[in-house]
Write a protein that holds these residues in place. Structure first.
Motif, PDB file in Angstrom:
ATOM      1  N   GLN A 163      36.171  55.739  41.943  1.00 40.38           N
ATOM      2  CA  GLN A 163      35.543  56.595  40.957  1.00 40.38           C
ATOM      3  C   GLN A 163      34.155  56.983  41.444  1.00 40.38           C
ATOM      4  OE1 GLN A 163      35.591  54.166  37.445  1.00 40.38           O
ATOM      5  NE2 GLN A 163      37.670  54.769  36.917  1.00 40.38           N
ATOM      6  N   LYS A 164      33.613  58.042  40.837  1.00 42.77           N
ATOM      7  CA  LYS A 164      32.248  58.420  41.189  1.00 42.77           C
ATOM      8  C   LYS A 164      31.306  57.301  40.787  1.00 42.77           C
ATOM      9  CE  LYS A 164      32.900  63.355  40.962  1.00 42.77           C
ATOM     10  NZ  LYS A 164      32.479  64.618  40.390  1.00 42.77           N
ATOM     11  N   GLY A 165      30.249  57.137  41.550  1.00 46.75           N
ATOM     12  CA  GLY A 165      29.286  56.077  41.248  1.00 46.75           C
ATOM     13  C   GLY A 165      29.626  54.770  41.946  1.00 46.75           C
ATOM     14  N   GLY A 166      30.685  54.754  42.775  1.00 42.36           N
ATOM     15  CA  GLY A 166      31.006  53.567  43.537  1.00 42.36           C
ATOM     16  C   GLY A 166      31.734  52.476  42.775  1.00 42.36           C
ATOM     17  N   GLN A 167      32.083  52.701  41.519  1.00 41.41           N
ATOM     18  CA  GLN A 167      32.794  51.685  40.747  1.00 41.41           C
ATOM     19  C   GLN A 167      34.253  51.633  41.191  1.00 41.41           C
ATOM     20  OE1 GLN A 167      31.289  49.708  38.438  1.00 41.41           O
ATOM     21  NE2 GLN A 167      29.401  50.692  39.110  1.00 41.41           N
ATOM     22  N   MET A 168      34.848  50.462  41.054  1.00 41.98           N
ATOM     23  CA  MET A 168      36.262  50.325  41.397  1.00 41.98           C
ATOM     24  C   MET A 168      37.122  50.863  40.259  1.00 41.98           C
ATOM     25  SD  MET A 168      36.794  46.681  43.335  1.00 41.98           S
ATOM     26  CE  MET A 168      36.187  45.688  42.019  1.00 41.98           C
ATOM     27  N   THR A 169      38.249  51.438  40.629  1.00 40.34           N
ATOM     28  CA  THR A 169      39.216  51.877  39.625  1.00 40.34           C
ATOM     29  C   THR A 169      40.007  50.660  39.152  1.00 40.34           C
ATOM     30  OG1 THR A 169      40.952  52.247  41.258  1.00 40.34           O
ATOM     31  CG2 THR A 169      39.466  54.109  40.798  1.00 40.34           C
ATOM     32  N   TYR A 170      40.807  50.885  38.100  1.00 33.96           N
ATOM     33  CA  TYR A 170      41.673  49.806  37.621  1.00 33.96           C
ATOM     34  C   TYR A 170      42.592  49.346  38.754  1.00 33.96           C
ATOM     35  CZ  TYR A 170      45.662  47.468  35.613  1.00 33.96           C
ATOM     36  OH  TYR A 170      46.653  46.547  35.374  1.00 33.96           O
ATOM     37  N   ALA A 171      43.166  50.297  39.498  1.00 34.83           N
ATOM     38  CA  ALA A 171      44.098  49.961  40.577  1.00 34.83           C
ATOM     39  C   ALA A 171      43.398  49.137  41.653  1.00 34.83           C
ATOM     40  CB  ALA A 171      44.699  51.222  41.180  1.00 34.83           C
ATOM     41  N   GLU A 172      42.194  49.519  42.028  1.00 34.70           N
ATOM     42  CA  GLU A 172      41.460  48.776  43.047  1.00 34.70           C
ATOM     43  C   GLU A 172      41.129  47.359  42.572  1.00 34.70           C
ATOM     44  OE1 GLU A 172      39.073  52.232  45.476  1.00 34.70           O
ATOM     45  OE2 GLU A 172      38.277  51.578  43.536  1.00 34.70           O
ATOM     46  N   ARG A 173      40.727  47.255  41.317  1.00 38.36           N
ATOM     47  CA  ARG A 173      40.404  45.943  40.760  1.00 38.36           C
ATOM     48  C   ARG A 173      41.650  45.053  40.771  1.00 38.36           C
ATOM     49  NH1 ARG A 173      36.863  47.797  37.741  1.00 38.36           N
ATOM     50  NH2 ARG A 173      38.189  48.606  36.096  1.00 38.36           N
ATOM     51  N   ARG A 174      42.787  45.629  40.380  1.00 38.26           N
ATOM     52  CA  ARG A 174      44.032  44.855  40.344  1.00 38.26           C
ATOM     53  C   ARG A 174      44.485  44.482  41.758  1.00 38.26           C
ATOM     54  NH1 ARG A 174      46.067  41.006  38.521  1.00 38.26           N
ATOM     55  NH2 ARG A 174      48.293  40.948  38.220  1.00 38.26           N
ATOM     56  N   ILE A 175      44.307  45.410  42.705  1.00 43.45           N
ATOM     57  CA  ILE A 175      44.642  45.118  44.103  1.00 43.45           C
ATOM     58  C   ILE A 175      43.792  43.946  44.593  1.00 43.45           C
ATOM     59  CG2 ILE A 175      44.418  46.009  46.470  1.00 43.45           C
ATOM     60  CD1 ILE A 175      45.317  48.769  45.301  1.00 43.45           C
ATOM     61  N   ALA A 176      42.508  43.974  44.289  1.00 45.19           N
ATOM     62  CA  ALA A 176      41.612  42.896  44.705  1.00 45.19           C
ATOM     63  C   ALA A 176      42.059  41.562  44.110  1.00 45.19           C
ATOM     64  CB  ALA A 176      40.172  43.208  44.293  1.00 45.19           C
ATOM     65  N   GLU A 177      42.418  41.560  42.832  1.00 48.79           N
ATOM     66  CA  GLU A 177      42.848  40.314  42.171  1.00 48.79           C
ATOM     67  C   GLU A 177      44.102  39.748  42.829  1.00 48.79           C
ATOM     68  OE1 GLU A 177      43.326  41.611  38.144  1.00 48.79           O
ATOM     69  OE2 GLU A 177      41.165  41.637  37.757  1.00 48.79           O
ATOM     70  N   VAL A 178      45.085  40.605  43.057  1.00 52.34           N
ATOM     71  CA  VAL A 178      46.355  40.147  43.626  1.00 52.34           C
ATOM     72  C   VAL A 178      46.182  39.742  45.088  1.00 52.34           C
ATOM     73  CG1 VAL A 178      48.732  40.810  44.184  1.00 52.34           C
ATOM     74  CG2 VAL A 178      47.731  41.475  41.994  1.00 52.34           C
ATOM     75  N   MET A 179      45.399  40.503  45.840  1.00 47.23           N
ATOM     76  CA  MET A 179      45.174  40.157  47.238  1.00 47.23           C
ATOM     77  C   MET A 179      44.416  38.835  47.362  1.00 47.23           C
ATOM     78  SD  MET A 179      46.706  42.255  49.216  1.00 47.23           S
ATOM     79  CE  MET A 179      45.952  41.864  50.773  1.00 47.23           C
TER      80      MET A 179
END
Length: 151
Positions: free
Chosen positions: A3-19
């Motif tokens: 997303q703009k502003g460098g924040q993680m999207t929901y998908a990125e956050r979930r990818i990080a959690e699962v990884m």
């Protein structure tokens, strides 16, 4: 994907959690509801924010779950006289190394890697620690002599 502003999207956050939990890219894509074949997980894994989040989650788990478990198992091994001798020796060595050995976070050398001066210095440090932890011994009073009790 970001997303703009460098924040993680929901998908990125979930990818990080699962990884952080599994390291499985296909499962991460499934959980984040993105197509694995699109390369979304690979793209997310190139973002510093995602990598930092994975490291943060893993570090948190290490300190909140795994370290207390390791300390408990360590104590159990030390307290169990039926534990294999090798396991007990390693547990004792670990306890000594982490408490009396490598002071001030310094990486301790093995004795065979030390010079005579380094060994003498290490012994001096251990003696100073032991003296600091020693308790005063009260003066013993002489036992009155009642003669030979067994005669």
């Amino acid at each position: 994907m970001p997303q703009k502003g460098g924040q993680m999207t929901y998908a990125e956050r979930r990818i990080a959690e699962v990884m952080a939990e599994t390291g499985n890219r296909k499962f991460a894509a499934s959980e984040a509801k993105v197509s694995y074949s699109s390369g979304a997980v690979d793209k997310a894994m190139q973002r510093p924010a995602v990598l930092n989040e994975i490291a943060r989650i893993q570090t948190e788990k290490l300190f909140s779950e795994l370290l207390p478990l390791a300390v408990r198992v360590h104590a159990e091994i030390l307290a169990d006289p039926k534990a294999p001798a090798g396991a007990r020796v390693q547990a004792v060595k670990l306890a000594y190394d982490r408490t009396l050995g490598a002071q001030d976070g310094a990486q301790a050398k093995e004795p065979h890697e030390m010079t005579a001066e380094e060994i003498a210095e290490a012994i001096g440090k251990l003696e100073a620690i032991a003296i600091g932890r020693a308790k005063t011994v009260e003066s013993a009073q002489p036992v009155p002599n009642y003669g030979d009790m067994f005669s």
